[in-house]
Design a protein around this motif. Sequence first.
Motif, short mmCIF file in Angstrom:
data_model
loop_
_atom_site.label_atom_id
_atom_site.label_comp_id
_atom_site.label_asym_id
_atom_site.label_seq_id
_atom_site.Cartn_x
_atom_site.Cartn_y
_atom_site.Cartn_z
N LEU A 169 0.83 -1.21 0.00
CA LEU A 169 0.00 0.00 0.00
C LEU A 169 0.86 1.26 0.00
O LEU A 169 0.53 2.24 -0.63
CB LEU A 169 -0.95 -0.01 1.20
CG LEU A 169 -2.31 -0.66 0.93
CD1 LEU A 169 -3.21 -0.48 2.11
CD2 LEU A 169 -2.97 -0.12 -0.32
N GLU A 170 1.95 1.23 0.75
CA GLU A 170 2.90 2.35 0.66
C GLU A 170 3.92 2.02 -0.42
O GLU A 170 4.59 0.99 -0.34
CB GLU A 170 3.62 2.56 2.01
CG GLU A 170 4.55 3.77 2.00
CD GLU A 170 5.44 3.86 3.24
OE1 GLU A 170 5.69 2.83 3.88
OE2 GLU A 170 5.90 4.98 3.55
N THR A 171 4.04 2.88 -1.40
CA THR A 171 4.98 2.57 -2.49
C THR A 171 6.42 2.71 -1.99
O THR A 171 6.68 3.12 -0.87
CB THR A 171 4.75 3.52 -3.69
OG1 THR A 171 5.05 4.85 -3.28
CG2 THR A 171 3.32 3.43 -4.19
N HIS A 172 7.35 2.35 -2.86
CA HIS A 172 8.76 2.32 -2.49
C HIS A 172 9.38 3.72 -2.61
O HIS A 172 9.08 4.46 -3.54
CB HIS A 172 9.51 1.37 -3.42
CG HIS A 172 9.14 -0.07 -3.22
ND1 HIS A 172 7.88 -0.54 -3.49
CD2 HIS A 172 9.86 -1.12 -2.76
CE1 HIS A 172 7.84 -1.84 -3.20
NE2 HIS A 172 9.03 -2.22 -2.77
N GLY A 173 10.27 4.01 -1.70
CA GLY A 173 10.97 5.29 -1.81
C GLY A 173 11.58 5.77 -0.52
O GLY A 173 11.60 5.06 0.50
N MET A 174 12.07 7.00 -0.57
CA MET A 174 12.74 7.60 0.59
C MET A 174 12.57 9.12 0.53
O MET A 174 12.56 9.69 -0.56
CB MET A 174 14.23 7.24 0.58
CG MET A 174 14.94 7.51 1.89
SD MET A 174 16.71 7.11 1.83
CE MET A 174 16.70 5.33 1.98
N ALA A 175 12.39 9.70 1.71
CA ALA A 175 12.42 11.16 1.83
C ALA A 175 13.58 11.50 2.75
O ALA A 175 13.70 10.91 3.82
CB ALA A 175 11.10 11.68 2.39
N ILE A 176 14.43 12.41 2.32
CA ILE A 176 15.63 12.70 3.10
C ILE A 176 15.60 14.15 3.57
O ILE A 176 15.53 15.08 2.75
CB ILE A 176 16.90 12.43 2.27
CG1 ILE A 176 16.94 10.95 1.88
CG2 ILE A 176 18.15 12.82 3.06
CD1 ILE A 176 18.15 10.56 1.08
N ASP A 177 15.62 14.30 4.88
CA ASP A 177 15.68 15.65 5.44
C ASP A 177 17.16 16.00 5.63
O ASP A 177 17.77 15.63 6.62
CB ASP A 177 14.91 15.70 6.76
CG ASP A 177 14.70 17.14 7.23
OD1 ASP A 177 15.15 18.06 6.53
OD2 ASP A 177 14.08 17.32 8.29
N HIS A 178 17.70 16.69 4.64
CA HIS A 178 19.14 16.99 4.65
C HIS A 178 19.35 18.33 5.35
O HIS A 178 18.76 19.34 4.96
CB HIS A 178 19.65 17.06 3.21
CG HIS A 178 21.12 16.80 3.09
ND1 HIS A 178 22.07 17.66 3.57
CD2 HIS A 178 21.80 15.76 2.55
CE1 HIS A 178 23.27 17.16 3.34
NE2 HIS A 178 23.13 16.01 2.71
N LYS A 179 20.15 18.32 6.38
CA LYS A 179 20.35 19.55 7.15
C LYS A 179 21.77 20.08 6.95
O LYS A 179 22.30 20.78 7.82
CB LYS A 179 20.09 19.29 8.63
CG LYS A 179 18.69 18.77 8.94
CD LYS A 179 18.63 18.14 10.34
CE LYS A 179 17.42 17.28 10.56
NZ LYS A 179 16.18 17.99 10.78
N GLU A 231 15.44 4.73 -5.75
CA GLU A 231 14.65 5.87 -5.28
C GLU A 231 15.43 6.61 -4.18
O GLU A 231 15.55 7.85 -4.21
CB GLU A 231 13.30 5.41 -4.72
CG GLU A 231 12.43 4.63 -5.73
CD GLU A 231 12.74 3.14 -5.80
OE1 GLU A 231 13.54 2.65 -4.96
OE2 GLU A 231 12.22 2.45 -6.70
N GLY A 232 15.97 5.84 -3.22
CA GLY A 232 16.74 6.45 -2.13
C GLY A 232 18.00 7.13 -2.62
O GLY A 232 18.36 8.22 -2.17
N VAL A 233 18.67 6.48 -3.57
CA VAL A 233 19.91 7.04 -4.10
C VAL A 233 19.63 8.37 -4.80
O VAL A 233 20.36 9.36 -4.60
CB VAL A 233 20.60 6.04 -5.06
CG1 VAL A 233 21.76 6.70 -5.81
CG2 VAL A 233 21.08 4.82 -4.29
#
Lengths: 712, 331
Positions: A169-179, A231-233
């Motif tokens: 149900l949740e698709t594949h991927g990544m969200a990156i909070d880059h500080k 996706e993450g890369v």
Amino acid sequence: MTMPLDQIPTVMPTTNRPQNAGASLDDDASRLDAVAKVTGQAVYGRDRYLTNGIYAAFLRCPYGVATLESYDELAAKAVPGVLEVEITGKDGQYHGHTLGHVAGDSPTAVWRGLRALAPKWKKGTVTTQISDSPLDVPERNDKTKELLAAADHLLEAEYSTEVQIHACLETHGMAIDHKGDSAICYSSTQGTFAATDGLEEAIGLPRSKYEVVCEYVGGGFGSKLNGAGKEGVLAAKLAAKYKRPAYCFVDREGDQLDTGNRPSALAKVAIGFKKDGTILGGQVRLWGGVGVGRGGGGMAFPSGRYAFGELQRDHSDVRMNAGAPRAFRAPGHPQGAFIEELVIDEIATIAGIDPLAYRLTLDRDEDRREMMRLGAQSIGWDKRQPTGSQKGVIRRGFGMGTTTWGGGASQAECEVVIARDGSIEARTGTQDIGTGQRSTMGIIPATVLSVPLAMVTVRIGHSTLPVGPGSGGSTTTPSTAPVMQAAAEDARKQLLAAIANLQGGDSSEFDLKDGQVLRGGKPLLSWKDACAKIGGEQIVGRGKSVRGQGGKGHSHGVQFVELAVDTETGVVRVERIVAYQSCGKAIARKLAESQVIGAVIQGLSFALFEERVLDRNLGSMLNANLEMYRIAGTLDMPRIEPVLWRRGQVGHKSLGEPPTIPTAGAIACALFNALGTPVRSLPLTPHKVLAALAASQKLSNSTPASAPGGAS
Amino acid sequence: MKSFAIAKPRDYQQAATLLKDERFSLPVLKAGGIDLVDHLKEGLLAPDLLIDVKRLPAEANRPPVARDGDRIRIEASATLADLVESKVLASAAPVVPASVESAATPSIRNVATAAGNLLQRPRCWYYRGDQFHCLKKGGATCFAQDGENRYHAIFGDGPCHIVHPSNLAPALWVCDGWVHLTGGKREKLAIADLYHLPDRGLRDEHNLKPGEVVTHLSIVPAQRSGFYAVKEKQSFDWPLVFAAAALTLDGTTIRAAQVCAGAVAPTPWPLGAVEEALVGVSLDDDAALRAACAKATAGAVPMSHNAYKVQLLPVAVRRAVLRAAGRTTEP
């Protein structure tokens, strides 16, 4: 029906399955995050639309084979909000193949950028199924020839299964909070500690400077074990380049096309057996359809659960222009079990033996044989009509199948923290992909410390927490449960020692029971008062295992199916499934039942509905959505009765994968029983059922005395 | 997606006027928005004005379904759930609620409208995929012809082989249904005249003229009416084949019948030969009933992978007739 959220209990007694009463550490516990999940309070990685974020999406090949001939990069870059357009390749080898990306300030800008790119493709020739490649069957060796010559009967048949998509149900991927000098990676992953594999170069930070958060994960089924993934890369590259948060979760179409699947299978079998059903052996030739993958198409046939004589077995993976497989809940097993169980029922029918009685002779495992006897009573096996004996429009069928799982365990560390205010934290970094890991990690310390579950806060899904395994091979609970138990016992020991120190006496005089400290069996202090006396800020109980430790025995099970088939429409309705399953000592009855039920549903869906449909000419997937890619829905549900098997069970064993193995085979056997002719190809759709009936009609018209099932 | 304006007209006349507003290149009506959103997401439609007609009848305080003289009036914006829950339809035209009671999902049925159901676009997976420049999109090829056509038409002679997706249309058809219009010269159009085959235009499936807006539907009561759908999956699926039937009975003998099938042709598919053959047939004479229903397949030309639909059609028709007569369908 309006109950404030905080008043919805986490513990709800259930009595709908009395056979499982007392099967677990906590029979009444409900999923700890149930309310958060159904109300939307649970924040998944895909929900992390970060402030000032960059969004990205892939340019994907829309055909099985296509060359990118031209594109309008300037037009795409000119779209307001588009930050970059990068084309990384031109030769698309499957629908969904990523050949570049567009990144921008909003999902809308990215969508518009991709359309403005207006790619032009030159289409090539495709292969879309196993049978598009030459299928050689090796010559039978002398031993095989000898066995087949000695047989009274020969079952010679072809079986096939289609590609099944994980459809999380949740698709594949990544969200990156880059500080800038640190980052948080919000990942949808089955492995908190492996989610950053492949990210090192892209993110541009030392490993100690970024952490993974995956508090809630919307399904994985094996498809989220591949590290950061492309996706993450991409998210990491963008985050590092622009020093901004970056988000790359794929859309539903991308998820269906390019995040793995259960490979298709084709089997040609020639098996010889005696009149009494004794299988001498024969030849099995297997092919797995792996798309552009380099392997992973193997299947567990024969499984080893049944005496199959001596088999000359060959397997090849067949490549084609389609997305590659990934591990999928018991990789290779449901398709192998489908072939195996149906072969057994076909042999039993030709030999004139009841398939249950037959399995009792083929399977030597005493526990499974007992499950077979009890399960047969539960489903009402005595109502089963002999295969092929029914003549009505609606025919009923009964079938069965078996499962085993090796299990094992890997490295895990856990902590149980008791604060001076009496609150408790259970900590381990592992992820909960829907299995109930969060809940089991709370139930164990609550049980050991004899306090209500509501007093335990479970912290999981952070890479800063103690290390734990990825959710693969159904090993998460077997790996972490004993370790959490050890951590809780360590905390308990420390607490009792502290109390003994204050009260005088030996800690063995003290005990914890129902939120109280006992001395000599009599109430001494409430939990809260006792914790207030902790010296220092808190107690930290620790548990630790090492790789290779733990995990003994195996999980196994037997499933029975009752169904009805409408011979005028070919529509199959599964009505009941009884699932006997062992898993060691269950931790939470309802969650364990839920694992079995979910596995059965996924097996049923595989049996009746699921199929990746590729256009045979262009190789495009035609059902890369959840509308035309059919998954069992509420009205397709049979009554599912999980029975948690307890005899001889110690420790905590695997449960995620084993119960999905036998379902499809058991359904196919039940359908064979009802129809009198086997449908040897999954999914068991109406048109296949009608075609099988028509073929058997033809056969019986031309050769009235022939054996059923096309056997010779 | 492309930016668009949203208009909230006072009434259907104003909606019809907005459809002709030359400031916009592609104004479209939005009711439930189910199929419209699919089109926006797939990039199949890029309107610059959405005219929201969803709430119009509610403002006029009209019930979604009501008797209207000797007909029954159904508001264009009645939801499928309204039809399922209507007491009027349950007794006077049961085929209508039966046709939509298991369509899509409960959440879609709560939003999708009656007129939207009639005018939704086909679900053909080649039409829906933007990489296929098919006949419907101005291309030169029907990709289903030599491709994956298991769900496509067995009637209609092409050159486009879609099946019309509306469950409701055949049900209204057997109840002598009309769509009532504003914005043009015509006041109403029979359901039987609402659709055209691909040989009379590929870009759309209906015969509405530019600027015509459906305000409501009407049917005659058909107490003896029924519906049967064969579905691969019982939840959230498009039927493989379905049929709607309305009967006039004299005891157990059929005096007159209206029968219309769906999911077999680019339009709802009336079965005149079956209707004629059913006259005089006793419901107790199953052989005669089956023989009459077998006429449903006359003229069917299956494609490479959908011959099973030819087998399913008479089954669905017979069961719809039995349901219309209030009998159980399964022996």
